[in-house]
Design a protein around this motif. Sequence first.
Motif, mmCIF file in Angstrom:
data_model
loop_
_atom_site.group_PDB
_atom_site.id
_atom_site.type_symbol
_atom_site.label_atom_id
_atom_site.label_comp_id
_atom_site.label_asym_id
_atom_site.label_seq_id
_atom_site.Cartn_x
_atom_site.Cartn_y
_atom_site.Cartn_z
ATOM 1 N N GLN A 173 0.878 -1.177 0.000
ATOM 2 C CA GLN A 173 0.000 0.000 0.000
ATOM 3 C C GLN A 173 0.910 1.220 0.000
ATOM 4 O OE1 GLN A 173 -2.653 0.033 3.339
ATOM 5 N NE2 GLN A 173 -3.235 2.178 3.030
ATOM 6 N N TYR A 174 1.034 1.888 -1.113
ATOM 7 C CA TYR A 174 2.064 2.911 -1.244
ATOM 8 C C TYR A 174 1.751 4.196 -0.482
ATOM 9 C CZ TYR A 174 4.174 -0.180 -4.635
ATOM 10 O OH TYR A 174 4.762 -1.266 -5.223
ATOM 11 N N GLU A 175 0.496 4.536 -0.330
ATOM 12 C CA GLU A 175 0.106 5.649 0.535
ATOM 13 C C GLU A 175 -0.606 5.059 1.744
ATOM 14 O OE1 GLU A 175 -2.004 8.774 -1.433
ATOM 15 O OE2 GLU A 175 -0.288 9.310 -2.694
ATOM 16 N N ILE A 176 0.066 5.077 2.886
ATOM 17 C CA ILE A 176 -0.427 4.402 4.074
ATOM 18 C C ILE A 176 -1.053 5.422 5.020
ATOM 19 C CG2 ILE A 176 0.198 2.865 5.984
ATOM 20 C CD1 ILE A 176 2.683 2.057 4.288
ATOM 21 N N GLY A 177 -2.350 5.594 4.903
ATOM 22 C CA GLY A 177 -3.074 6.470 5.818
ATOM 23 C C GLY A 177 -3.374 5.730 7.103
ATOM 24 N N ILE A 178 -3.222 6.419 8.219
ATOM 25 C CA ILE A 178 -3.432 5.812 9.528
ATOM 26 C C ILE A 178 -4.577 6.531 10.241
ATOM 27 C CG2 ILE A 178 -2.381 5.242 11.756
ATOM 28 C CD1 ILE A 178 -1.013 3.808 9.493
ATOM 29 N N GLY A 179 -5.481 5.773 10.834
ATOM 30 C CA GLY A 179 -6.536 6.360 11.655
ATOM 31 C C GLY A 179 -7.366 7.398 10.913
ATOM 32 N N LEU A 180 -7.456 8.597 11.478
ATOM 33 C CA LEU A 180 -8.295 9.660 10.926
ATOM 34 C C LEU A 180 -7.860 10.107 9.535
ATOM 35 C CD1 LEU A 180 -8.700 11.907 14.105
ATOM 36 C CD2 LEU A 180 -10.456 10.461 13.057
ATOM 37 N N THR A 181 -6.613 9.857 9.197
ATOM 38 C CA THR A 181 -6.120 10.299 7.890
ATOM 39 C C THR A 181 -6.901 9.657 6.747
ATOM 40 O OG1 THR A 181 -3.904 10.594 8.801
ATOM 41 C CG2 THR A 181 -4.085 10.481 6.409
ATOM 42 N N ILE A 182 -7.337 8.431 6.923
ATOM 43 C CA ILE A 182 -8.029 7.716 5.845
ATOM 44 C C ILE A 182 -9.313 8.443 5.452
ATOM 45 C CG2 ILE A 182 -9.112 5.538 5.180
ATOM 46 C CD1 ILE A 182 -7.254 4.181 7.262
ATOM 47 N N GLY A 183 -10.176 8.709 6.442
ATOM 48 C CA GLY A 183 -11.427 9.409 6.153
ATOM 49 C C GLY A 183 -11.187 10.838 5.725
ATOM 50 N N PHE A 184 -10.206 11.505 6.337
ATOM 51 C CA PHE A 184 -9.933 12.903 5.998
ATOM 52 C C PHE A 184 -9.459 13.034 4.559
ATOM 53 C CE2 PHE A 184 -7.157 16.585 5.614
ATOM 54 C CZ PHE A 184 -8.029 17.585 6.018
ATOM 55 N N ARG A 185 -8.610 12.114 4.118
ATOM 56 C CA ARG A 185 -8.113 12.146 2.741
ATOM 57 C C ARG A 185 -9.279 12.075 1.761
ATOM 58 N NH1 ARG A 185 -6.647 8.715 -1.416
ATOM 59 N NH2 ARG A 185 -4.638 9.143 -2.456
ATOM 60 N N ASN A 186 -10.220 11.183 2.021
ATOM 61 C CA ASN A 186 -11.386 11.062 1.143
ATOM 62 C C ASN A 186 -12.221 12.338 1.162
ATOM 63 O OD1 ASN A 186 -10.629 8.427 0.543
ATOM 64 N ND2 ASN A 186 -11.899 7.538 2.165
ATOM 65 N N GLN A 187 -12.396 12.916 2.350
ATOM 66 C CA GLN A 187 -13.166 14.151 2.473
ATOM 67 C C GLN A 187 -12.492 15.299 1.726
ATOM 68 O OE1 GLN A 187 -13.724 15.501 6.495
ATOM 69 N NE2 GLN A 187 -15.453 16.810 5.968
#
Length: 247
Positions: free
Chosen positions: A218-232
Amino acid sequence: MDITNKTILITGGGSGIGYEIARLLSEQGNKIIIVGRTADKLKQAAASLKNTFAIPCDINSEQDVNKLAELITSSYPDLSVLINNAGKAFVYTHSETAGAVEKARQEMETNYFSLIRLTEKLLPVLKNRDEAAIVNVTSIVAFSPVAIIPTYSDSKAAVHSYTLALRHTLAQDTNIKVYELMPPTVNTEFSKEIGGEQRGMPASEVAQGLIEGIQQDQYEIGIGLTIGFRNQFFINEQDAFQVINQR
């Protein structure tokens, strides 16, 4: 990517996220090299971990980095993973008396320019490995700035951009994979001024997320809140900015 039985260099490895990454990876049969400015702190950290070696180095010093690269080339030619984790941040808001230029200069030197310098110096070693990786640690603020760490946010956005270009380029003719770790606020000494103790996630969880992300390529590894925030952020940039600055 298999992340066992490798030689791994971690900058800023004496504490926080870097230390937790070193701890977990040292328990998986890897040889760990932790790098930092404070020799005593670094040696103490290395002594508490398995198969871990401390090399004092100020990554902002070109002379220190040149010496580090020479040492790695001669003594650790099997280096196959570089984790660029060291960072610097100032907590302030923009104003006519903020001194933003000097703060930004120091943040960019540590978080961006020094990362590029060290990466370039170690590329010849990494290219010799059948399987190698570079991990650049950015942040949730690589997507949208937090107003109380404005130029730190700028530096992480710059590293995100650099990482994209580096990944694309190295994929053409090398075996080096390029990952980006994007944590939210983490409970470390580094983030104490911005509320890390109250709402930050444990550094150990960030380290575990990194290892799992690498294992899954997984080349961009979002952790915790970062995952939802990135999509937002990609749905509505202004709304994302307001959300992250209300926190």
